[in-house]
Design a protein around this motif. Structure first.
Motif, PDB file in Angstrom:
ATOM      1  N   GLY A   1     -37.464 -41.060 -18.950  1.00 25.53           N
ATOM      2  CA  GLY A   1     -37.947 -42.469 -19.003  1.00 25.53           C
ATOM      3  C   GLY A   1     -39.220 -42.719 -17.894  1.00 25.53           C
ATOM      4  O   GLY A   1     -40.137 -41.929 -18.238  1.00 25.53           O
ATOM      5  N   ALA A   2     -38.976 -43.559 -16.972  1.00 19.33           N
ATOM      6  CA  ALA A   2     -40.176 -43.947 -16.166  1.00 19.33           C
ATOM      7  C   ALA A   2     -40.658 -42.952 -15.466  1.00 19.33           C
ATOM      8  O   ALA A   2     -40.058 -42.003 -15.303  1.00 19.33           O
ATOM      9  CB  ALA A   2     -39.513 -45.069 -15.143  1.00 19.33           C
ATOM     10  N   VAL A   3     -41.843 -43.046 -15.216  1.00 15.22           N
ATOM     11  CA  VAL A   3     -42.682 -41.942 -14.284  1.00 15.22           C
ATOM     12  C   VAL A   3     -42.155 -41.641 -12.974  1.00 15.22           C
ATOM     13  O   VAL A   3     -41.750 -42.820 -12.335  1.00 15.22           O
ATOM     14  CB  VAL A   3     -44.022 -42.315 -14.295  1.00 15.22           C
ATOM     15  N   VAL A   4     -42.266 -40.633 -12.636  1.00 11.70           N
ATOM     16  CA  VAL A   4     -41.606 -40.449 -11.068  1.00 11.70           C
ATOM     17  C   VAL A   4     -42.922 -40.431 -10.465  1.00 11.70           C
ATOM     18  O   VAL A   4     -44.021 -39.665 -10.585  1.00 11.70           O
ATOM     19  CB  VAL A   4     -41.197 -39.205 -10.663  1.00 11.70           C
ATOM     20  N   PRO A   5     -43.252 -41.550  -9.478  1.00 12.57           N
ATOM     21  CA  PRO A   5     -44.600 -41.322  -8.756  1.00 12.57           C
ATOM     22  C   PRO A   5     -44.519 -40.150  -7.661  1.00 12.57           C
ATOM     23  O   PRO A   5     -43.587 -39.841  -7.242  1.00 12.57           O
ATOM     24  CB  PRO A   5     -44.445 -42.740  -7.762  1.00 12.57           C
ATOM     25  N   PRO A   6     -45.955 -39.593  -7.471  1.00 12.35           N
ATOM     26  CA  PRO A   6     -45.953 -38.598  -6.674  1.00 12.35           C
ATOM     27  C   PRO A   6     -45.748 -39.163  -5.115  1.00 12.35           C
ATOM     28  O   PRO A   6     -45.843 -40.244  -4.658  1.00 12.35           O
ATOM     29  CB  PRO A   6     -47.456 -38.112  -6.544  1.00 12.35           C
ATOM     30  N   VAL A   7     -45.085 -38.212  -4.332  1.00 12.55           N
ATOM     31  CA  VAL A   7     -45.075 -38.743  -2.945  1.00 12.55           C
ATOM     32  C   VAL A   7     -46.071 -38.605  -2.076  1.00 12.55           C
ATOM     33  O   VAL A   7     -46.276 -38.928  -0.936  1.00 12.55           O
ATOM     34  CB  VAL A   7     -43.825 -37.640  -2.287  1.00 12.55           C
TER      35      VAL A   7
ATOM     36  N   ALA B   1     -39.991 -33.308 -15.005  1.00 17.17           N
ATOM     37  CA  ALA B   1     -38.913 -32.778 -15.773  1.00 17.17           C
ATOM     38  C   ALA B   1     -38.276 -31.890 -14.508  1.00 17.17           C
ATOM     39  O   ALA B   1     -36.755 -31.725 -14.162  1.00 17.17           O
ATOM     40  CB  ALA B   1     -39.227 -31.838 -16.818  1.00 17.17           C
ATOM     41  N   LEU B   2     -38.881 -30.955 -13.752  1.00 17.95           N
ATOM     42  CA  LEU B   2     -38.384 -30.087 -12.639  1.00 17.95           C
ATOM     43  C   LEU B   2     -37.689 -31.215 -11.640  1.00 17.95           C
ATOM     44  O   LEU B   2     -36.778 -30.841 -11.168  1.00 17.95           O
ATOM     45  CB  LEU B   2     -39.342 -29.211 -12.071  1.00 17.95           C
ATOM     46  N   TYR B   3     -38.247 -32.199 -11.351  1.00 18.29           N
ATOM     47  CA  TYR B   3     -37.728 -33.049 -10.344  1.00 18.29           C
ATOM     48  C   TYR B   3     -36.390 -33.745 -10.566  1.00 18.29           C
ATOM     49  O   TYR B   3     -35.444 -33.697 -10.084  1.00 18.29           O
ATOM     50  CB  TYR B   3     -38.766 -34.140  -9.801  1.00 18.29           C
ATOM     51  N   ARG B   4     -36.248 -34.268 -11.912  1.00 12.27           N
ATOM     52  CA  ARG B   4     -34.977 -34.614 -12.509  1.00 12.27           C
ATOM     53  C   ARG B   4     -34.027 -33.781 -12.457  1.00 12.27           C
ATOM     54  O   ARG B   4     -32.743 -34.118 -12.382  1.00 12.27           O
ATOM     55  CB  ARG B   4     -35.406 -35.396 -13.912  1.00 12.27           C
ATOM     56  N   ALA B   5     -34.475 -32.490 -12.888  1.00 11.98           N
ATOM     57  CA  ALA B   5     -33.441 -31.195 -12.884  1.00 11.98           C
ATOM     58  C   ALA B   5     -32.990 -30.682 -11.448  1.00 11.98           C
ATOM     59  O   ALA B   5     -32.152 -29.939 -11.491  1.00 11.98           O
ATOM     60  CB  ALA B   5     -34.072 -30.127 -13.892  1.00 11.98           C
ATOM     61  N   GLY B   6     -33.706 -31.474 -10.443  1.00 15.86           N
ATOM     62  CA  GLY B   6     -33.145 -30.826  -9.139  1.00 15.86           C
ATOM     63  C   GLY B   6     -33.622 -29.716  -8.729  1.00 15.86           C
ATOM     64  O   GLY B   6     -33.321 -29.044  -7.424  1.00 15.86           O
ATOM     65  N   LYS B   7     -34.776 -29.102  -9.424  1.00 15.88           N
ATOM     66  CA  LYS B   7     -35.528 -27.606  -8.863  1.00 15.88           C
ATOM     67  C   LYS B   7     -36.275 -27.903  -7.746  1.00 15.88           C
ATOM     68  O   LYS B   7     -36.669 -27.125  -6.988  1.00 15.88           O
ATOM     69  CB  LYS B   7     -36.398 -27.084 -10.120  1.00 15.88           C
TER      70      LYS B   7
ATOM     71  N   ARG C   1     -37.252 -31.109  -4.555  1.00 15.95           N
ATOM     72  CA  ARG C   1     -37.065 -32.531  -4.125  1.00 15.95           C
ATOM     73  C   ARG C   1     -37.893 -33.496  -4.129  1.00 15.95           C
ATOM     74  O   ARG C   1     -37.675 -34.619  -3.683  1.00 15.95           O
ATOM     75  CB  ARG C   1     -36.096 -32.199  -2.534  1.00 15.95           C
ATOM     76  N   SER C   2     -39.331 -33.141  -4.178  1.00 18.31           N
ATOM     77  CA  SER C   2     -40.404 -34.182  -4.456  1.00 18.31           C
ATOM     78  C   SER C   2     -41.413 -33.474  -5.033  1.00 18.31           C
ATOM     79  O   SER C   2     -41.613 -32.287  -4.996  1.00 18.31           O
ATOM     80  CB  SER C   2     -40.834 -34.627  -2.991  1.00 18.31           C
ATOM     81  N   VAL C   3     -42.179 -34.332  -5.597  1.00 21.61           N
ATOM     82  CA  VAL C   3     -43.421 -33.910  -6.454  1.00 21.61           C
ATOM     83  C   VAL C   3     -44.677 -34.678  -6.005  1.00 21.61           C
ATOM     84  O   VAL C   3     -44.429 -35.646  -5.442  1.00 21.61           O
ATOM     85  CB  VAL C   3     -43.217 -33.859  -8.041  1.00 21.61           C
TER      86      VAL C   3
ATOM     87  N   ASN D   1     -41.686 -41.646  -0.367  1.00 26.42           N
ATOM     88  CA  ASN D   1     -41.532 -42.743  -1.272  1.00 26.42           C
ATOM     89  C   ASN D   1     -40.031 -42.825  -2.011  1.00 26.42           C
ATOM     90  O   ASN D   1     -39.508 -43.496  -2.597  1.00 26.42           O
ATOM     91  CB  ASN D   1     -42.472 -43.293  -2.310  1.00 26.42           C
ATOM     92  N   ASN D   2     -39.415 -41.415  -2.116  1.00 29.95           N
ATOM     93  CA  ASN D   2     -38.177 -40.924  -2.598  1.00 29.95           C
ATOM     94  C   ASN D   2     -37.105 -40.881  -1.469  1.00 29.95           C
ATOM     95  O   ASN D   2     -35.908 -40.487  -1.732  1.00 29.95           O
ATOM     96  CB  ASN D   2     -38.224 -39.705  -3.490  1.00 29.95           C
ATOM     97  N   GLY D   3     -37.450 -41.107  -0.046  1.00 28.79           N
ATOM     98  CA  GLY D   3     -36.429 -40.918   0.951  1.00 28.79           C
ATOM     99  C   GLY D   3     -36.357 -39.622   1.501  1.00 28.79           C
ATOM    100  O   GLY D   3     -35.699 -39.666   2.553  1.00 28.79           O
ATOM    101  N   LEU D   4     -37.084 -38.787   1.078  1.00 24.50           N
ATOM    102  CA  LEU D   4     -37.124 -37.229   1.780  1.00 24.50           C
ATOM    103  C   LEU D   4     -37.997 -37.332   2.821  1.00 24.50           C
ATOM    104  O   LEU D   4     -39.055 -38.095   2.995  1.00 24.50           O
ATOM    105  CB  LEU D   4     -37.598 -36.333   0.921  1.00 24.50           C
ATOM    106  N   VAL D   5     -37.345 -36.750   4.167  1.00 30.96           N
ATOM    107  CA  VAL D   5     -37.912 -36.846   5.376  1.00 30.96           C
ATOM    108  C   VAL D   5     -38.920 -35.635   5.476  1.00 30.96           C
ATOM    109  O   VAL D   5     -38.424 -34.601   5.234  1.00 30.96           O
ATOM    110  CB  VAL D   5     -37.034 -37.142   6.376  1.00 30.96           C
ATOM    111  N   MET D   6     -40.182 -35.762   5.822  1.00 35.28           N
ATOM    112  CA  MET D   6     -41.023 -34.655   5.756  1.00 35.28           C
ATOM    113  C   MET D   6     -41.679 -34.652   7.178  1.00 35.28           C
ATOM    114  O   MET D   6     -42.248 -35.477   7.677  1.00 35.28           O
ATOM    115  CB  MET D   6     -42.242 -34.704   4.909  1.00 35.28           C
ATOM    116  N   PRO D   7     -41.833 -33.440   7.935  1.00 40.48           N
ATOM    117  CA  PRO D   7     -42.349 -33.258   9.132  1.00 40.48           C
ATOM    118  C   PRO D   7     -44.075 -33.575   8.763  1.00 40.48           C
ATOM    119  O   PRO D   7     -44.588 -33.073   7.729  1.00 40.48           O
ATOM    120  CB  PRO D   7     -42.417 -31.825   9.507  1.00 40.48           C
ATOM    121  N   LYS D   8     -44.689 -34.102   9.784  1.00 38.92           N
ATOM    122  CA  LYS D   8     -46.087 -34.418   9.533  1.00 38.92           C
ATOM    123  C   LYS D   8     -47.093 -33.565   9.809  1.00 38.92           C
ATOM    124  O   LYS D   8     -48.249 -33.264   9.375  1.00 38.92           O
ATOM    125  CB  LYS D   8     -46.552 -35.663  10.711  1.00 38.92           C
TER     126      LYS D   8
END
Length: 199
Positions: free
Chosen positions: A186-192, A155-161, A163-165, A29-36
């Motif tokens: 601000g707004a909540v980052v949804p889990p991927v 916070a870790l996601y927003r700091a770039g530590k 790429r997805s949570v 949902n954040n655009g990151l491509v993940m192998p299945k």
């Protein structure tokens, strides 16, 4: 072993090989491509973790799942196998780690424990940002604990530590707590993803 059983096992192995050889992916949902398809270690001795991870990379796996639940020595061995592999570069992989803070007690305790667990994962699996960091379990402290856990990952996601949570084994009510976990920025980052255990 009977011939039909052997044929079934062979066909299953070939299907898995075909999946690895031509990896299918999903866009999160954040655009990151993940192998299945991912390789994940179990609670094994370090030498087994290193060897199995190396063989998985040889076989074509490009998603390595490294859970804190398999213990520090196994995770270190997995990272060593990645670093030492002669043909697969870290940049070619989707590497995921986890944090287990189920036993944290309060919002602040859960936020602190989750941050500490995340930084431990970065030391073991880094130095590059992880493609995914997942909570192994929701806090047993209820909504306040879950809020603290999610504020830390956000916070870790927003700091770039990372790429997805993501989360694991979250029920609908626990996800509702997570979505009310506004923190800095601000707004909540949804889990991927919400990894569900097999029943």
């Amino acid at each position: 072993m009977t011939a039909p059983l052997l044929a079934s096992l062979l066909l299953s192995s070939l299907n898995i090989f075909a999946e690895v050889a031509t990896p299918q992916t999903v866009t999160l949902n954040n655009g990151l491509v993940m192998p299945k398809l991912a390789f994940a270690a179990n609670v094994w001795p370090a030498a087994t973790c290193r060897n199995a991870t190396h063989l998985a990379l040889d076989a074509g796996f490009r998603f390595v799942w490294s859970s804190a639940l398999v213990h520090l020595e196994c995770q270190r061995a997995q990272r060593e196998a990645i670093s030492e592999h002669p043909t697969v570069r870290r940049a070619d992989l989707f590497l995921a780690g986890t944090v287990d803070t189920q036993g944290c007690a309060t919002l602040d305790d859960c936020r602190s424990a989750t941050l500490a667990g995340a930084h431990a994962q970065f030391r073991i699996l880094g130095p590059e940002p992880l493609e995914m960091l997942m909570l192994d379990y929701p806090s047993s402290a209820g909504c306040a604990g879950i809020t603290g856990q999610w504020q830390a990952l956000t916070a870790l996601y927003r700091a770039g530590k990372v790429r997805s949570v993501a989360v694991s084994a979250f029920a609908a009510a626990q996800l509702s707590c997570l979505f009310s976990a506004e923190g800095e920025g601000g707004a909540v980052v949804p889990p991927v993803a919400n990894q569900m255990p097999r029943l």
